[in-house]
Design a protein around this motif. Structure first.
Motif, PDB file in Angstrom:
ATOM      1  N   CYS A  32      17.776 -29.411  40.334  1.00  0.00           N
ATOM      2  CA  CYS A  32      17.659 -28.285  41.279  1.00  0.00           C
ATOM      3  C   CYS A  32      18.998 -27.578  41.467  1.00  0.00           C
ATOM      4  O   CYS A  32      19.045 -26.350  41.536  1.00  0.00           O
ATOM      5  N   GLU A  35      19.683 -25.533  38.287  1.00  0.00           N
ATOM      6  CA  GLU A  35      18.757 -24.405  38.147  1.00  0.00           C
ATOM      7  C   GLU A  35      18.997 -23.333  39.210  1.00  0.00           C
ATOM      8  O   GLU A  35      18.810 -22.154  38.954  1.00  0.00           O
ATOM      9  N   ALA A  36      19.436 -23.734  40.406  1.00  0.00           N
ATOM     10  CA  ALA A  36      19.692 -22.771  41.476  1.00  0.00           C
ATOM     11  C   ALA A  36      20.910 -21.909  41.182  1.00  0.00           C
ATOM     12  O   ALA A  36      20.953 -20.734  41.536  1.00  0.00           O
ATOM     13  N   LYS A  37      21.911 -22.500  40.541  1.00  0.00           N
ATOM     14  CA  LYS A  37      23.132 -21.754  40.216  1.00  0.00           C
ATOM     15  C   LYS A  37      23.568 -22.177  38.819  1.00  0.00           C
ATOM     16  O   LYS A  37      24.182 -23.226  38.640  1.00  0.00           O
ATOM     17  N   SER A  38      23.254 -21.372  37.836  1.00  0.00           N
ATOM     18  CA  SER A  38      23.489 -21.748  36.441  1.00  0.00           C
ATOM     19  C   SER A  38      24.973 -21.905  36.110  1.00  0.00           C
ATOM     20  O   SER A  38      25.324 -22.614  35.179  1.00  0.00           O
TER      21      SER A  38
END
Length: 80
Positions: A32, A35-38
Motif C-alpha cells: 500500500c 502503490e500510494a506514492k510510487s
C-alpha cells in the motif's frame, strides 16, 4: 569425539539456518505504501513503519522484501 559418541558421526553440524521473515506480516502495508506514492524512498518507508510501531533494523531489509515482492523500480534520472 563428543559428537561421535553422541551422534555416531564426526560430520559437523549445519551452520546458520532459516531466518524468520521480518516483514511477512506487514506485506500488505508495504504494498500500500509503494502503490500510494510510487516515488517513495526507503527512508520514507522506514519512517512510516516506525510511526506504526514496526521495528526496522536496516533499510536493506526493506529493500530485500520489496525486491521479493517485485515492487522495486529505478527512478528516472533528472532530464531524462
Amino acid at each position: 569425539m563428543q559428537r561421535l559418541r553422541e551422534t555416531g558421526s564426526a560430520r559437523p553440524d549445519r551452520v546458520g539456518g532459516h531466518r524468520r521473515p521480518v516483514f511477512e506480516p506487514h506485506q500488505n502495508l508495504l504494498r500500500c505504501l509503494v502503490e500510494a506514492k510510487s516515488s517513495i524512498t526507503l527512508a520514507e518507508i522506514e519512517a512510516e513503519l516506525r510511526a506504526r510501531g514496526i521495528d526496522v533494523q536496516a533499510l536493506s531489509i526493506i529493500h530485500l522484501k520489496l525486491k521479493r515482492m517485485d515492487l522495486t523500480h529505478k527512478k528516472d534520472a533528472p532530464g531524462s
